[in-house]
Design an enzyme around this catalytic site. Structure first.
Site: not given
Length: 243
Positions: A15-17, A76
């Site tokens: 995850s981006h987080s 991404s």
């Protein structure tokens, strides 16, 4: 394949987080307590984004030889995961599957499939089942005694035998007991349905929304399924250890 009989497929949540990835592992762990679940979220500086190093390390940590399923939140993240896979040795790359599936639903389903001993194809199929209608599941989620894939149940076929019980636990068939139920159902090689849906599909079972007091019909087209049906009925009537 019995639970605990061999190393399991690993699951990597990208995850981006960082907090989201860690939270997803925590969530899936409630239903797959011994599966190899690794978080790879955020950048190297704990910012929002993805990290080649984090994903590479997570894949290595998750892989015990049975393969790794990688689930990602945004496009991404998929690109970074693909780059991390491309940097592996050629002999290792085929064991890493980056799956296009909903991160939460697909990740939970994959974790449960890994928990019950599914092979790499079965875990990938479980993740992808999050895209499928939940009224009928035709995916390989367990293995029969010969080692061949045992597929989900076609709910359109008439039941030969059935037994109906009432749910007694206060929160009904929510995530944790649903996973426990699916784990047990997946140990049997006979086809079983729960109110018309595949007993071995976690997402299908949870989609039924079975609350306390709900009537649960366990059925099979196989006359030899009585021991399995009775075992599952006993589990439902036990209340799963909940008050």
């Amino acid at each position: 394949m019995a639970v605990g009989s061999a190393p399991r497929v690993g699951i990597v949540f990208v995850s981006h987080s960082e907090k989201i990835a860690i939270g997803l592992v925590e969530l899936a762990r409630q239903m797959a307590p011994t599966a190899r679940l690794i978080a790879a979220g955020g950048t190297d500086s704990a910012g929002i984004g993805t990290s080649f190093e984090k994903i590479s390390d997570a894949i290595t940590e998750a892989d015990t030889g049975n393969g790794v399923v990688v689930l990602c939140d945004l496009g991404s993240a998929i690109l970074t995961a693909e780059t991390a896979r491309d940097f592996l040795e050629a002999s290792e790359q085929h064991r890493v599957r980056i799956v296009d599936a909903p991160l939460v639903e697909g990740g939970v389903a994959a974790a449960v499939a890994a928990e019950i001993g599914g092979d790499l194809d079965a875990v990938v199929a479980a993740a992808q089942s999050a895209f499928q209608p939940t009224s009928k599941t035709m995916l390989p989620t367990r293995h029969d005694e010969t080692g061949d894939d045992a597929f989900g149940v076609d709910a359109s076929l008439p039941a030969a035998i059935s037994r109906t019980v009432i749910l007694i636990n206060k929160d009904g068939l929510h995530a944790r007991p649903a996973a426990e139920f699916v784990n047990l159902a997946s140990t049997f090689s006979v086809p079983i349905t729960v109110n018309g849906t595949d007993a071995s599909s976690l997402l299908s079972i949870m989609s039924l929304g079975l609350a306390r007091g709900s009537s649960v019909q366990l059925a099979s087209t196989d006359l030899s399924a009585w021991p399995a049906i009775n075992a599952l009925a006993d589990l439902l009537q036990s209340g799963f250890g909940e008050d």
